[in-house]
Design a protein around this motif. Sequence first.
Motif, PDB file in Angstrom:
ATOM      1  N   TYR A   1      23.714  35.885  66.002  1.00  0.00           N
ATOM      2  CA  TYR A   1      23.793  35.337  64.643  1.00  0.00           C
ATOM      3  C   TYR A   1      22.402  35.247  64.003  1.00  0.00           C
ATOM      4  O   TYR A   1      22.253  35.459  62.789  1.00  0.00           O
ATOM      5  CB  TYR A   1      24.437  33.953  64.681  1.00  0.00           C
ATOM      6  N   ALA A   2      21.396  34.918  64.808  1.00  0.00           N
ATOM      7  CA  ALA A   2      20.029  34.905  64.276  1.00  0.00           C
ATOM      8  C   ALA A   2      19.629  36.288  63.789  1.00  0.00           C
ATOM      9  O   ALA A   2      18.959  36.425  62.756  1.00  0.00           O
ATOM     10  CB  ALA A   2      19.057  34.406  65.340  1.00  0.00           C
ATOM     11  N   LEU A   3      20.041  37.326  64.512  1.00  0.00           N
ATOM     12  CA  LEU A   3      19.776  38.696  64.065  1.00  0.00           C
ATOM     13  C   LEU A   3      20.481  38.988  62.746  1.00  0.00           C
ATOM     14  O   LEU A   3      19.879  39.557  61.820  1.00  0.00           O
ATOM     15  CB  LEU A   3      20.231  39.690  65.139  1.00  0.00           C
ATOM     16  N   LEU A   4      21.758  38.606  62.634  1.00  0.00           N
ATOM     17  CA  LEU A   4      22.474  38.813  61.379  1.00  0.00           C
ATOM     18  C   LEU A   4      21.798  38.061  60.229  1.00  0.00           C
ATOM     19  O   LEU A   4      21.667  38.587  59.117  1.00  0.00           O
ATOM     20  CB  LEU A   4      23.930  38.350  61.519  1.00  0.00           C
ATOM     21  N   GLY A   5      21.389  36.801  60.490  1.00  0.00           N
ATOM     22  CA  GLY A   5      20.724  36.025  59.448  1.00  0.00           C
ATOM     23  C   GLY A   5      19.410  36.640  59.028  1.00  0.00           C
ATOM     24  O   GLY A   5      19.089  36.707  57.827  1.00  0.00           O
ATOM     25  N   ALA A   6      18.622  37.133  59.992  1.00  0.00           N
ATOM     26  CA  ALA A   6      17.331  37.735  59.672  1.00  0.00           C
ATOM     27  C   ALA A   6      17.511  39.017  58.867  1.00  0.00           C
ATOM     28  O   ALA A   6      16.806  39.247  57.866  1.00  0.00           O
ATOM     29  CB  ALA A   6      16.556  38.015  60.961  1.00  0.00           C
ATOM     30  N   THR A   7      18.449  39.873  59.281  1.00  0.00           N
ATOM     31  CA  THR A   7      18.645  41.132  58.549  1.00  0.00           C
ATOM     32  C   THR A   7      19.276  40.883  57.176  1.00  0.00           C
ATOM     33  O   THR A   7      19.034  41.644  56.236  1.00  0.00           O
ATOM     34  CB  THR A   7      19.508  42.100  59.369  1.00  0.00           C
ATOM     35  N   TRP A   8      20.078  39.825  57.061  1.00  0.00           N
ATOM     36  CA  TRP A   8      20.604  39.445  55.743  1.00  0.00           C
ATOM     37  C   TRP A   8      19.456  39.076  54.806  1.00  0.00           C
ATOM     38  O   TRP A   8      19.434  39.494  53.648  1.00  0.00           O
ATOM     39  CB  TRP A   8      21.574  38.279  55.895  1.00  0.00           C
ATOM     40  N   LEU A   9      18.498  38.298  55.300  1.00  0.00           N
ATOM     41  CA  LEU A   9      17.357  37.910  54.472  1.00  0.00           C
ATOM     42  C   LEU A   9      16.468  39.108  54.158  1.00  0.00           C
ATOM     43  O   LEU A   9      15.866  39.161  53.081  1.00  0.00           O
ATOM     44  CB  LEU A   9      16.556  36.813  55.163  1.00  0.00           C
ATOM     45  N   VAL A  10      16.366  40.055  55.083  1.00  0.00           N
ATOM     46  CA  VAL A  10      15.638  41.295  54.780  1.00  0.00           C
ATOM     47  C   VAL A  10      16.296  42.003  53.599  1.00  0.00           C
ATOM     48  O   VAL A  10      15.608  42.540  52.716  1.00  0.00           O
ATOM     49  CB  VAL A  10      15.609  42.221  56.016  1.00  0.00           C
ATOM     50  N   MET A  11      17.605  41.981  53.561  1.00  0.00           N
ATOM     51  CA  MET A  11      18.340  42.665  52.497  1.00  0.00           C
ATOM     52  C   MET A  11      18.310  41.901  51.178  1.00  0.00           C
ATOM     53  O   MET A  11      18.286  42.502  50.098  1.00  0.00           O
ATOM     54  CB  MET A  11      19.791  42.875  52.940  1.00  0.00           C
ATOM     55  N   LYS A  12      18.278  40.559  51.239  1.00  0.00           N
ATOM     56  CA  LYS A  12      18.474  39.761  50.034  1.00  0.00           C
ATOM     57  C   LYS A  12      17.200  39.176  49.437  1.00  0.00           C
ATOM     58  O   LYS A  12      17.246  38.634  48.324  1.00  0.00           O
ATOM     59  CB  LYS A  12      19.436  38.609  50.351  1.00  0.00           C
ATOM     60  N   THR A  13      16.076  39.228  50.145  1.00  0.00           N
ATOM     61  CA  THR A  13      14.865  38.573  49.646  1.00  0.00           C
ATOM     62  C   THR A  13      13.708  39.557  49.560  1.00  0.00           C
ATOM     63  O   THR A  13      13.816  40.720  49.970  1.00  0.00           O
ATOM     64  CB  THR A  13      14.464  37.386  50.553  1.00  0.00           C
ATOM     65  N   GLU A  14      12.595  39.067  49.045  1.00  0.00           N
ATOM     66  CA  GLU A  14      11.389  39.882  48.884  1.00  0.00           C
ATOM     67  C   GLU A  14      10.182  39.076  49.366  1.00  0.00           C
ATOM     68  O   GLU A  14      10.279  37.889  49.675  1.00  0.00           O
ATOM     69  CB  GLU A  14      11.199  40.258  47.414  1.00  0.00           C
TER      70      GLU A  14
END
Length: 339
Positions: free
Chosen positions: A175-188
């Motif tokens: 889940y930490a991996l999913l959260g990190a890659t989600w933030l890679v996709m959604k933030t700058e």
Amino acid sequence: METELVWFGLPFIWAGLIAFAVYAYIVLDGFDLGVGILFPFFRGREERDLAMNSVAPVWDGNETWLVLGGGGLFAVFPLAYSVIMPALYAPIVAMLLGLIFRGVSFEFIHRTRRGRFLWEWGFFGGSLIASLAQGIALGALVQGVEVEGRAYAGGWWDWLTPFSLLTGAALVVGYALLGATWLVMKTEGDLQAFARRVAWGAGAGTVGLIGLVSLVTPFLQPLYFDRWFGWPTMVFSLVVPVMVAGCVWKLVDGLRREHDVTPFLAAQGLFALSFIGLGVSFFPYLAPPALSIAEAAAPDESLRFLLVGAVVLIPMILGYTAYAYWVFRGKVRPGDGYH
């Protein structure tokens, strides 16, 4: 006749629908639980607000799938529900309390000042406990449920084993991996760069733990060993690792090239393959090795009646989910959000 019922009848259809609901919950609620797990490591209030605003429009809708999966199990497979729940009361209650506390913390963080740090830790704690409890419950179910006379016959602490703790740790890191890659996709900016660094470590941990769980699982039950090393299902033992390697390559390549979307899709691919592997091991059982889909199903009349509601409800949930993600697509920037 029983084989035909399992493969082609209403119980099989409903098993597929519930499996889909559980999978949808894992991949959708997984990344916002992952954001909560990473929450204490964000630097400053601005990064924490950005992270929360990235999941704020969708996190509560994601949990709809959990309600559908749990409610469907109760209505469609009442025998399985009556066996599985007593075996997993402790982790299930812990999961629900974690989800409740996370939801309350999510709102109170933006409504209080002096006590904000307590609710921030509550958001982290609720996410961590819910994730760990889900993984432990999964591990306890995989290692087998003792059944006698169509009732749970195990002890209060059967769910707590080294293997269930291993699967709990694996799901938290995943889940930490999913959260990190989600933030890679959604933030700058700085938050995206931090999330990318976390994704490297969480990705390595996820792949390692998936490998360790996969090595142990075939030896938990003769059913699993025969399924993964017997013909023709052993084909999956050859194909799935190759596909996992492909997802790992796409994850590494996406992070190295600083792609926004590819790492998230690759991480989701790892979860999808793990879920498929679990399904291959389980089928046609709901509570291995004692309770099959056909044995646990409600009467066909009930299944037909409930299927009518599912045919209406599931497209509505899918439509709402797709619309929410479409409306809130794109990057989240400082100042965005509705809190």
